[in-house]
Design a protein around this motif. Structure first.
Motif, PDB file in Angstrom:
ATOM      1  N   GLU A 262       0.848  -1.199   0.000  1.00  0.00           N
ATOM      2  CA  GLU A 262       0.000   0.000   0.000  1.00  0.00           C
ATOM      3  C   GLU A 262       0.880   1.245   0.000  1.00  0.00           C
ATOM      4  OE1 GLU A 262      -3.023   2.971   1.146  1.00  0.00           O
ATOM      5  OE2 GLU A 262      -2.968   1.176  -0.096  1.00  0.00           O
ATOM      6  N   ILE A 263       0.513   2.237  -0.809  1.00  0.00           N
ATOM      7  CA  ILE A 263       1.151   3.553  -0.770  1.00  0.00           C
ATOM      8  C   ILE A 263       0.192   4.501  -0.061  1.00  0.00           C
ATOM      9  CG2 ILE A 263       2.199   5.416  -2.106  1.00  0.00           C
ATOM     10  CD1 ILE A 263       3.639   2.730  -2.400  1.00  0.00           C
ATOM     11  N   GLY A 284       4.466   7.367   1.548  1.00  0.00           N
ATOM     12  CA  GLY A 284       5.252   6.262   2.074  1.00  0.00           C
ATOM     13  C   GLY A 284       4.595   4.949   1.698  1.00  0.00           C
ATOM     14  N   ALA A 285       5.210   3.848   2.090  1.00  0.00           N
ATOM     15  CA  ALA A 285       4.696   2.519   1.769  1.00  0.00           C
ATOM     16  C   ALA A 285       4.510   1.718   3.050  1.00  0.00           C
ATOM     17  CB  ALA A 285       5.652   1.796   0.829  1.00  0.00           C
ATOM     18  N   VAL A 286       3.550   0.809   3.012  1.00  0.00           N
ATOM     19  CA  VAL A 286       3.346  -0.126   4.115  1.00  0.00           C
ATOM     20  C   VAL A 286       3.018  -1.483   3.498  1.00  0.00           C
ATOM     21  CG1 VAL A 286       0.913   0.521   4.368  1.00  0.00           C
ATOM     22  CG2 VAL A 286       2.091  -0.578   6.265  1.00  0.00           C
ATOM     23  N   LEU A 287       3.514  -2.550   4.112  1.00  0.00           N
ATOM     24  CA  LEU A 287       3.329  -3.910   3.610  1.00  0.00           C
ATOM     25  C   LEU A 287       2.524  -4.704   4.627  1.00  0.00           C
ATOM     26  CD1 LEU A 287       4.250  -5.777   1.201  1.00  0.00           C
ATOM     27  CD2 LEU A 287       6.071  -6.581   2.729  1.00  0.00           C
ATOM     28  N   PHE A 288       1.399  -5.294   4.176  1.00  0.00           N
ATOM     29  CA  PHE A 288       0.529  -6.079   5.040  1.00  0.00           C
ATOM     30  C   PHE A 288       0.662  -7.568   4.717  1.00  0.00           C
ATOM     31  CE2 PHE A 288      -1.656  -1.986   4.328  1.00  0.00           C
ATOM     32  CZ  PHE A 288      -1.778  -1.545   5.640  1.00  0.00           C
ATOM     33  N   PRO A 293      -4.457  -9.218   7.035  1.00  0.00           N
ATOM     34  CA  PRO A 293      -4.155  -7.847   6.589  1.00  0.00           C
ATOM     35  C   PRO A 293      -4.025  -6.840   7.724  1.00  0.00           C
ATOM     36  CG  PRO A 293      -6.437  -8.400   6.139  1.00  0.00           C
ATOM     37  CD  PRO A 293      -5.780  -9.663   6.591  1.00  0.00           C
ATOM     38  N   SER A 294      -4.372  -7.227   8.948  1.00  0.00           N
ATOM     39  CA  SER A 294      -4.165  -6.325  10.074  1.00  0.00           C
ATOM     40  C   SER A 294      -2.736  -6.411  10.608  1.00  0.00           C
ATOM     41  CB  SER A 294      -5.152  -6.641  11.206  1.00  0.00           C
ATOM     42  OG  SER A 294      -4.852  -7.886  11.811  1.00  0.00           O
ATOM     43  N   LYS A 295      -1.948  -7.326  10.065  1.00  0.00           N
ATOM     44  CA  LYS A 295      -0.567  -7.492  10.483  1.00  0.00           C
ATOM     45  C   LYS A 295       0.352  -6.702   9.557  1.00  0.00           C
ATOM     46  CE  LYS A 295       3.015 -10.939  11.469  1.00  0.00           C
ATOM     47  NZ  LYS A 295       3.368 -12.386  11.458  1.00  0.00           N
ATOM     48  N   ILE A 296       1.105  -5.762  10.133  1.00  0.00           N
ATOM     49  CA  ILE A 296       2.020  -4.917   9.354  1.00  0.00           C
ATOM     50  C   ILE A 296       3.400  -5.551   9.346  1.00  0.00           C
ATOM     51  CG2 ILE A 296       3.098  -2.640   9.234  1.00  0.00           C
ATOM     52  CD1 ILE A 296       0.573  -1.577  10.669  1.00  0.00           C
ATOM     53  N   LEU A 297       3.915  -5.794   8.135  1.00  0.00           N
ATOM     54  CA  LEU A 297       5.225  -6.433   7.981  1.00  0.00           C
ATOM     55  C   LEU A 297       6.349  -5.419   7.839  1.00  0.00           C
ATOM     56  CD1 LEU A 297       4.234  -9.238   5.431  1.00  0.00           C
ATOM     57  CD2 LEU A 297       4.262  -9.367   7.933  1.00  0.00           C
ATOM     58  N   ALA A 298       6.064  -4.284   7.200  1.00  0.00           N
ATOM     59  CA  ALA A 298       7.108  -3.287   6.945  1.00  0.00           C
ATOM     60  C   ALA A 298       6.468  -1.940   6.689  1.00  0.00           C
ATOM     61  CB  ALA A 298       7.978  -3.701   5.759  1.00  0.00           C
ATOM     62  N   ARG A 299       7.264  -0.873   6.894  1.00  0.00           N
ATOM     63  CA  ARG A 299       6.770   0.487   6.700  1.00  0.00           C
ATOM     64  C   ARG A 299       7.931   1.394   6.320  1.00  0.00           C
ATOM     65  NH1 ARG A 299       3.409   3.927  11.353  1.00  0.00           N
ATOM     66  NH2 ARG A 299       2.927   5.772  10.081  1.00  0.00           N
ATOM     67  N   THR A 300       7.647   2.413   5.538  1.00  0.00           N
ATOM     68  CA  THR A 300       8.655   3.423   5.213  1.00  0.00           C
ATOM     69  C   THR A 300       9.177   4.054   6.500  1.00  0.00           C
ATOM     70  OG1 THR A 300       7.690   3.911   3.049  1.00  0.00           O
ATOM     71  CG2 THR A 300       9.022   5.644   4.062  1.00  0.00           C
ATOM     72  N   PRO A 301      10.484   4.193   6.653  1.00  0.00           N
ATOM     73  CA  PRO A 301      11.038   4.721   7.908  1.00  0.00           C
ATOM     74  C   PRO A 301      10.640   6.165   8.167  1.00  0.00           C
ATOM     75  CG  PRO A 301      12.750   4.532   6.244  1.00  0.00           C
ATOM     76  CD  PRO A 301      11.543   3.847   5.681  1.00  0.00           C
ATOM     77  N   ALA A 305      10.680   9.869   3.663  1.00  0.00           N
ATOM     78  CA  ALA A 305       9.504   9.438   2.906  1.00  0.00           C
ATOM     79  C   ALA A 305       9.928   8.700   1.640  1.00  0.00           C
ATOM     80  CB  ALA A 305       8.649  10.646   2.545  1.00  0.00           C
ATOM     81  N   LEU A 306       9.012   7.927   1.092  1.00  0.00           N
ATOM     82  CA  LEU A 306       9.278   7.270  -0.189  1.00  0.00           C
ATOM     83  C   LEU A 306       9.460   8.308  -1.289  1.00  0.00           C
ATOM     84  CD1 LEU A 306       9.476   4.605  -1.782  1.00  0.00           C
ATOM     85  CD2 LEU A 306       6.981   4.716  -2.072  1.00  0.00           C
ATOM     86  N   PHE A 307       8.593   9.296  -1.312  1.00  0.00           N
ATOM     87  CA  PHE A 307       8.777  10.458  -2.189  1.00  0.00           C
ATOM     88  C   PHE A 307       7.936  11.602  -1.656  1.00  0.00           C
ATOM     89  CE2 PHE A 307       5.526   7.813  -4.288  1.00  0.00           C
ATOM     90  CZ  PHE A 307       4.483   8.692  -4.448  1.00  0.00           C
ATOM     91  N   GLY A 308       8.298  12.795  -2.077  1.00  0.00           N
ATOM     92  CA  GLY A 308       7.591  14.010  -1.688  1.00  0.00           C
ATOM     93  C   GLY A 308       7.345  14.881  -2.898  1.00  0.00           C
ATOM     94  N   PRO A 309       6.772  16.052  -2.688  1.00  0.00           N
ATOM     95  CA  PRO A 309       6.494  16.946  -3.818  1.00  0.00           C
ATOM     96  C   PRO A 309       7.773  17.402  -4.497  1.00  0.00           C
ATOM     97  CG  PRO A 309       6.044  18.037  -1.717  1.00  0.00           C
ATOM     98  CD  PRO A 309       6.307  16.609  -1.407  1.00  0.00           C
ATOM     99  N   GLU A 310       7.783  17.261  -5.825  1.00  0.00           N
ATOM    100  CA  GLU A 310       8.916  17.680  -6.640  1.00  0.00           C
ATOM    101  C   GLU A 310       8.403  18.455  -7.843  1.00  0.00           C
ATOM    102  OE1 GLU A 310      12.167  14.619  -7.176  1.00  0.00           O
ATOM    103  OE2 GLU A 310      10.550  13.292  -6.515  1.00  0.00           O
ATOM    104  N   GLY A 311       9.152  19.433  -8.296  1.00  0.00           N
ATOM    105  CA  GLY A 311       8.772  20.191  -9.478  1.00  0.00           C
ATOM    106  C   GLY A 311       7.592  21.107  -9.222  1.00  0.00           C
ATOM    107  N   LYS A 312       7.370  22.014 -10.142  1.00  0.00           N
ATOM    108  CA  LYS A 312       6.365  23.064  -9.916  1.00  0.00           C
ATOM    109  C   LYS A 312       4.944  22.519  -9.863  1.00  0.00           C
ATOM    110  CE  LYS A 312       5.726  24.434 -14.779  1.00  0.00           C
ATOM    111  NZ  LYS A 312       5.741  25.571 -15.718  1.00  0.00           N
ATOM    112  N   HIS A 313       4.675  21.368 -10.504  1.00  0.00           N
ATOM    113  CA  HIS A 313       3.305  20.856 -10.543  1.00  0.00           C
ATOM    114  C   HIS A 313       2.898  20.179  -9.246  1.00  0.00           C
ATOM    115  CE1 HIS A 313       3.077  21.902 -14.721  1.00  0.00           C
ATOM    116  NE2 HIS A 313       4.167  21.218 -14.974  1.00  0.00           N
TER     117      HIS A 313
END
Length: 366
Positions: A262-263, A284-288, A293-301, A305-313
């Motif tokens: 999931e993103i 960010g990302a999370v892996l179930f 599916p209520s068990k979380i295996l991994a998450r973006t630290p 972040a996995l990515f953020g706003p970039e560029g003028k748009h």
């Protein structure tokens, strides 16, 4: 080779207004699904506003039916209310919005990066009693076994507020409206793409009116997509970092061999200790677990972040510094993710990330 930088896909200038008295303010926050022919369909949120005058504040509202859609525009004297960032606050303490949103189809080629066709009229819209003030931020899940498309979306209504509503379809053209599934002040609902242990599963983001906690991600279960229960909070904002203020589901979870990926979006202030500073929306990302599916295996630290706003748009627009992921799909080679986002609450962008890189960026739990 992946293109990890955002590419502008759609902007307001690409969209024809629904009538001559309206102006398109945004084309953003799309739902996404891959069609049987390999091409990709987006259902894009189109935000429109009337052309306002000095004496009156114009408020659009849907008053028709599905077979006979009609828009009515109220003229509210400016001196009788207070105009703020959220719209028009009338003397009874109720907000009215200057914009109204509907959904339009945008057809992409098999690569998911080139537009082939844009609907120049609304494909899905609010009706009286359900989305009087518009429909927003759709997500589409395809249930392969049932051969059914399920679209969750936000309905903004006079009597039911901001709620999550459901429609289903066999062909992405004729929709069967099922009504509200998560009542008001609940949005960003996404459905897992298959039943798990006999249940449909949803992630969503309720908000209370009293500040006992920060807005976080919940999980719920259903036998029929209509009645949901076994609700519980699942993922919360952290004390610091890029998702410290609020979080919410973003894209439909994708089954990969490691789990359901999931993103999600996270928000923080531009200055950590200054609640008056601007907000920044990142992803960010999370892996179930596929078995639970209520068990979380991994998450973006928390540190990055996995990515953020970039560029003028994504850094400018109706709201600055916003990247809001609402759709993702596997690329043709099934090695990369195509992630579609709203940029600046105005545009639609797409970026391509390798699945391996996303997984390697995450912190796995023991």
């Amino acid at each position: 080779m992946t293109n990890e930088k955002p590419t502008l896909l759609l902007e307001p200038e690409d969209i024809k207004p629904s009538n001559d008295n309206m102006k398109v303010r945004g084309a953003f926050n799309p739902a996404v699904t891959r069609l049987p022919n390999g091409k990709i369909l987006l259902m894009v949120r189109i935000a429109e506003t009337p052309i306002h005058g000095k004496r009156y504040f114009l408020v659009p509202m849907m008053k028709g039916t599905e077979k006979d859609p009609k828009m009515h525009i109220d003229k509210l004297p400016r001196h009788e209310g207070v105009i703020g960032n959220e719209g028009y606050l009338n003397k009874w303490g109720m907000w009215r919005l200057p914009t109204i949103s509907h959904l339009r189809k945008v057809l992409l080629d098999e690569t998911g990066t080139k537009i082939e066709q844009i609907s120049q009229s609304p494909d899905f819209y609010g009706i009286k009693g359900e989305g009087d003030f518009g429909v927003e931020d759709a997500r589409i899940t395809f249930f392969k076994k049932q051969k059914l498309y399920a679209m969750t979306y936000v309905s903004v209504s006079k009597n039911s507020g901001v709620s999550t509503t459901l429609a289903t379809s066999k062909n992405l053209t004729k929709w069967n409206r099922k009504g509200i599934i998560f009542r008001q002040q609940n949005k960003d609902a996404v459905l897992f793409p298959e039943k798990i242990n006999g249940y449909y599963v949803a992630l969503h983001r309720p908000e209370g009116l009293m500040d006992f906690d920060k807005p976080n991600i919940w999980i719920s279960y259903s036998k029929d997509l209509i009645y949901w229960g076994r609700d519980k909070p699942l993922l919360a904002p952290r004390r610091k970092g890029w998702d410290a203020l609020r979080i919410g589901p973003g894209t439909v979870p994708l089954r990969i061999k490691e789990g359901f990926l999931e993103i999600y979006h996270g928000v923080c202030h531009s200055r950590a200790n200054d609640p008056e500073s601007d907000k920044i929306y990142r992803a960010g990302a999370v892996l179930f677990s596929t078995k639970d599916p209520s068990k979380i295996l991994a998450r973006t630290p928390v540190s990055k972040a996995l990515f953020g706003p970039e560029g003028k748009h994504e850094k400018t627009g109706f709201m600055k510094n916003v990247v809001f992921p609402t759709g993702k799909i596997l690329s043709k080679n099934k090695k990369n993710l195509l992630i579609y986002s709203g940029g600046g609450d105005s545009n639609t962008t797409v970026r391509e990330l390798s699945v391996t890189k996303v997984l390697n960026s995450m912190e796995f739990r023991q």
